[in-house]
Design an enzyme around this catalytic site. Structure first.
Site, PDB file in Angstrom:
ATOM      1  CD  GLU A 122      -2.826  -1.048   2.366  1.00 23.92           C
ATOM      2  OE1 GLU A 122      -2.813  -0.425   3.296  1.00 23.92           O
ATOM      3  OE2 GLU A 122      -4.063  -1.752   2.329  1.00 23.92           O
ATOM      4  CD  GLU A 267      -3.356  -6.574   3.657  1.00 26.75           C
ATOM      5  OE1 GLU A 267      -4.150  -5.986   4.348  1.00 26.75           O
ATOM      6  OE2 GLU A 267      -2.149  -6.139   3.411  1.00 26.75           O
TER       7      GLU A 267
END
Length: 491
Positions: A122, A267
């Site tokens: 991220e 995720e």
């Protein structure tokens, strides 16, 4: 010919039996390692296999995990932390050294089935304030070049795990999706590079965070099986935020000429503690529906083909950063020790199986002494603060499993957390003579006073089983021999 058909029938039956023995094929999860007392890697690999997981994502190239995964039959995505991106971007030689040490070595020496490398995690989050914007693509390019040089360009793919905040929709509908304006040019370059090299996009989607961050967010819309009002987008009706989020990405890709780009959900999950919405009931509800979707091969309204979905997470991690919230340490579908938190049907009616062979510290706890004087509240407060700064007290927060303890039990929880983290050292249960060691479990359900894993007693032994791949090779070899004998007329 009848004998030959019989042999192949037996072979297909064995294949089916092997699949059932493992549970449902295609389950994937994240294995985080930020724990003060990590479950031994060989036990974790056994836990993965016992519960039907055949794909796992690591956030770093951990030696113990990569060795234990060797010849296990589990496919591995190995991650590169964000703080390494600058070094990898600065010189292709650094990337070559990383690939040699963390990919080539484990594939050739330990038989680890590494299928992909995740560049950063991220990296374009708003909160990072463009810290990794200039280094992520060069690092990606250098790792790809290093994989090609190592002869792994086709075997090992590259990706960048992205948070869903890289795209947005001005209309509030998935069809309005596009990448953030300041990232559009960079995302276009990254996706084109991934496409040209056989890579894929990895996106992290968190309905829990949508709910947690916005008090006005409709709670039911965060779940798959819900009573929320649907979102109507033209001819498509969205009944949950997960599908709407995923299809916002699809729209962004289509607008920029990448409508067929492969996507992996890196995720997705639900925590069990550390927040009023993070509890056992909500986690079970969300994750059971998620697993059922995976088992049924369900995609989204705009892309019916299901992506690989990595459940977040396998285990709780008591040493993770709590900057996003106390819930960060409680995402596991298993507790820190591999014990089952709540029942889940993993397919074919198979329940979760707990970890085997776990060794614990002695059955003793550190609690506030009944005779302790509270005449100096500052000393008590300082002791609790010290304990919680050096151990995990996230379950004590508002709306959490230990949020309703009385003052003495609250102090005892903090003291015990520190005591266990320090391997039950006698000196770790003093706190200016406010604490004492007891053999009576002070837990007050749902609040559990933990006993840590005894990492000193655990053995880093080889996982005591053959991999599924090895077993199938043996079965296939035996059947080939039998088939040859039948064809040759040998009885």
């Amino acid at each position: 010919m009848g004998q030959i058909r019989l042999v192949w029938f037996l072979f297909l039956c064995l294949l089916g039996h092997e699949g059932l023995a493992k549970g449902v094929l295609g389950l994937a999860c994240n294995w985080g390692l930020q724990s003060t007392h990590p479950l031994p890697a060989n036990i974790v690999v056994r836990l993965l296999k016992d519960n039907g997981f055949n794909k796992v994502k690591l956030f770093e190239a951990d030696t113990g995990a990569l060795k234990a995964l060797g010849r296990s039959g589990i496919q591995v995505m190995v991650g590169i932390p964000n703080d390494m991106l600058a070094s990898l971007a600065s010189a292709v030689g650094n990337a070559e050294a990383w690939v040699k040490q963390n990919v080539s070595y484990y594939i050739s020496t330990h038989g680890t089935d590494i299928r992909s490398v995740a560049i950063g995690n991220e990296p374009f989050l708003h909160s990072y304030k463009d810290m990794f914007v200039r280094t992520t693509l060069p690092a990606l390019e250098n790792i790809q070049a290093a994989l090609i040089k190592a002869g792994l360009g086709k075997q090992v793919k590259v990706t960048i795990p992205l948070n869903a905040d890289v795209y947005q929709t001005d209309s509030g509908l998935p069809s309005g999706g596009n990448f953030r304006p300041e990232l559009l040019d960079l995302m276009t370059k990254i996706i084109k590079f991934l496409q040209e090299n056989g890579g894929f996009i990895t996106i992290n989607i968190y309905p829990f965070l949508s709910l947690q961050a916005d008090p006005s967010f409709p709670k039911e819309y965060a779940f798959f099986n819900n009573t929320a009002s649907p979102l109507v987008d033209g001819s498509i009706v969205y009944t949950n935020v997960y599908d709407a989020n995923f299809d916002t990405l699809i729209s962004a890709l289509e607008k920029n000429g990448f409508g067929r780009m492969p996507i992996v959900v890196g995720e997705v999950g639900w925590p069990t503690d550390g927040d009023p919405n993070g509890n056992i009931d909500n986690a079970k509800r969300f994750n059971q529906a998620l697993i059922s979707r995976i088992i049924q091969g369900q995609g989204s309204p705009k892309r019916r083909t299901p992506p690989d979905v990595y459940i977040f997470s396998l285990l709780d991690e008591d040493h993770k950063s709590t900057l996003p919230g106390n819930f960060e340490r409680h995402w596991g579908i298993f507790k820190y020790d591999g014990s089952v938190k709540y029942p889940l049907d993993m397919g074919n009616g198979r329940a979760l199986v707990p970890a085997k062979g776990v060794k614990y510290l002695a059955k003793q706890w550190c609690v506030m002494s009944p005779s302790a004087s509270s005449s100096d509240p500052n000393t008590l407060a300082q002791s609790i603060t010290y304990a919680c700064e050096n151990a995990d007290c996230t379950s004590l927060g508002y709306g959490s499993s230990c949020g309703n303890l009385d003052a003495q039990s609250n102090a005892s929880y903090a003291f015990n957390s520190y005591f266990q983290t320090m391997n039950q050292s006698k000196e770790a249960c003093s706190f200016n003579n406010l604490a004492t060691i007891t053999n009576v479990d002070p837990s007050k359900p749902p609040c559990r006073f933990e006993i840590m894993i005894d990492t000193r007693k655990q053995k880093a032994a080889r996982t005591p089983f053959k991999s599924s791949a090895s077993k199938m090779e043996g079965i296939f070899a035996a059947l080939v021999v039998v088939l040859g004998l039948v064809i040759c007329g040998v009885h």
